[in-house]
Motif scaffolding. Structure first.
Motif, short mmCIF file in Angstrom:
data_model
loop_
_atom_site.label_atom_id
_atom_site.label_comp_id
_atom_site.label_asym_id
_atom_site.label_seq_id
_atom_site.Cartn_x
_atom_site.Cartn_y
_atom_site.Cartn_z
N LEU A 217 47.80 46.72 46.00
CA LEU A 217 48.00 46.02 44.73
C LEU A 217 48.65 46.93 43.71
O LEU A 217 49.58 46.52 43.01
CB LEU A 217 46.65 45.48 44.23
N THR B 230 42.76 40.46 46.70
CA THR B 230 41.95 41.62 46.34
C THR B 230 40.75 41.19 45.52
O THR B 230 39.62 41.64 45.75
CB THR B 230 42.80 42.66 45.58
N LEU B 231 40.98 40.30 44.56
CA LEU B 231 39.86 39.77 43.77
C LEU B 231 38.83 39.10 44.67
O LEU B 231 37.62 39.28 44.50
CB LEU B 231 40.35 38.78 42.71
N THR C 248 44.24 44.10 33.91
CA THR C 248 43.20 43.68 34.83
C THR C 248 43.06 44.68 35.98
O THR C 248 41.95 45.01 36.39
CB THR C 248 43.50 42.27 35.38
N PHE C 249 44.17 45.17 36.48
CA PHE C 249 44.09 46.17 37.54
C PHE C 249 43.31 47.40 37.06
O PHE C 249 42.48 47.93 37.79
CB PHE C 249 45.49 46.60 38.03
N ILE D 178 52.20 46.18 41.81
CA ILE D 178 52.32 46.15 40.35
C ILE D 178 53.43 47.08 39.89
O ILE D 178 54.23 46.73 39.02
CB ILE D 178 50.96 46.50 39.69
N TRP E 39 45.82 33.35 33.94
CA TRP E 39 45.75 33.53 35.40
C TRP E 39 45.94 32.20 36.12
O TRP E 39 46.60 32.15 37.16
CB TRP E 39 44.44 34.20 35.79
N MET F 189 48.29 41.47 33.97
CA MET F 189 48.10 41.92 35.35
C MET F 189 47.75 43.41 35.38
O MET F 189 46.85 43.84 36.10
CB MET F 189 49.36 41.65 36.18
N TYR G 57 46.93 40.13 44.44
CA TYR G 57 45.92 40.08 43.39
C TYR G 57 44.77 39.17 43.76
O TYR G 57 43.61 39.56 43.73
CB TYR G 57 46.53 39.61 42.06
N TRP G 58 45.08 37.90 44.08
CA TRP G 58 43.96 36.99 44.31
C TRP G 58 43.19 37.37 45.57
O TRP G 58 41.97 37.23 45.61
CB TRP G 58 44.40 35.52 44.28
N THR H 187 52.97 40.15 44.45
CA THR H 187 51.93 40.79 43.65
C THR H 187 50.78 39.83 43.39
O THR H 187 49.61 40.19 43.51
CB THR H 187 52.51 41.31 42.32
N PHE H 188 51.11 38.59 43.06
CA PHE H 188 50.06 37.61 42.79
C PHE H 188 49.21 37.36 44.04
O PHE H 188 47.98 37.26 43.96
CB PHE H 188 50.64 36.29 42.26
#
Length: 139
Positions: free
Chosen positions: A13, A51-52, A121-122, A17, A85, A118, A48-49, A44-45
């Motif tokens: 991630l 990884t979340l 948040t990272f 980014i 988001w 983004m 992101y989701w 990237t998105f």
């Protein structure tokens, strides 16, 4: 979930980014550049989701969809702006199915606005999940 997989998710991630940031910092804006930036945003998105979702699972929360993942991450305070988001998710879904130049330009402008969220948040996630064995490298 192993710390190795979590660390790999965070590292991937972070790289995505950085690449998106590179795309957003380009001076010349043309259709090829916009297309490339949108593709980096999509990638990237997705990271992101996912990884979340992994991080939520570490907390004992089992989200089922990208939308559910974002809503649950917001509910526990990992995301500051839920609507931003969710709009990223809508834009990501739109880029996957429909393409025309006007929509691409609109989404490109959105991406530039999303990027600070983004990145912030990272940094929140990185701070929350760093420890001596599982620290994510600094920028």
């Amino acid at each position: 979930m192993s710390h190795r997989k979590l660390r790999q998710s965070m590292e991937n991630l972070q790289k995505a980014i950085r690449r998106l940031e590179d795309a957003l910092n380009e001076d010349e804006i043309n259709s090829l550049y916009i297309d490339g930036t949108i593709q980096r945003f999509e990638f990237t998105f997705e990271l992101y989701w996912k990884t979340l979702k992994r991080l939520l699972e570490e907390e004992g929360i089992e989200p089922k969809t990208p939308r559910d993942t974002l809503k649950r991450a917001y509910a526990i305070g990992w995301l500051e702006n839920e609507e931003s988001w969710l709009q990223m998710l809508r834009d990501r879904n739109e880029t996957s199915y429909v393409y025309d130049e006007e929509k691409a330009k609109r989404i490109y402008k959105h991406i530039a606005g999303y990027f600070p969220e983004m990145k912030a948040t990272f940094n929140v996630l990185k701070e929350k999940y760093k420890d001596s064995e599982n620290e994510v490298p600094n920028d």
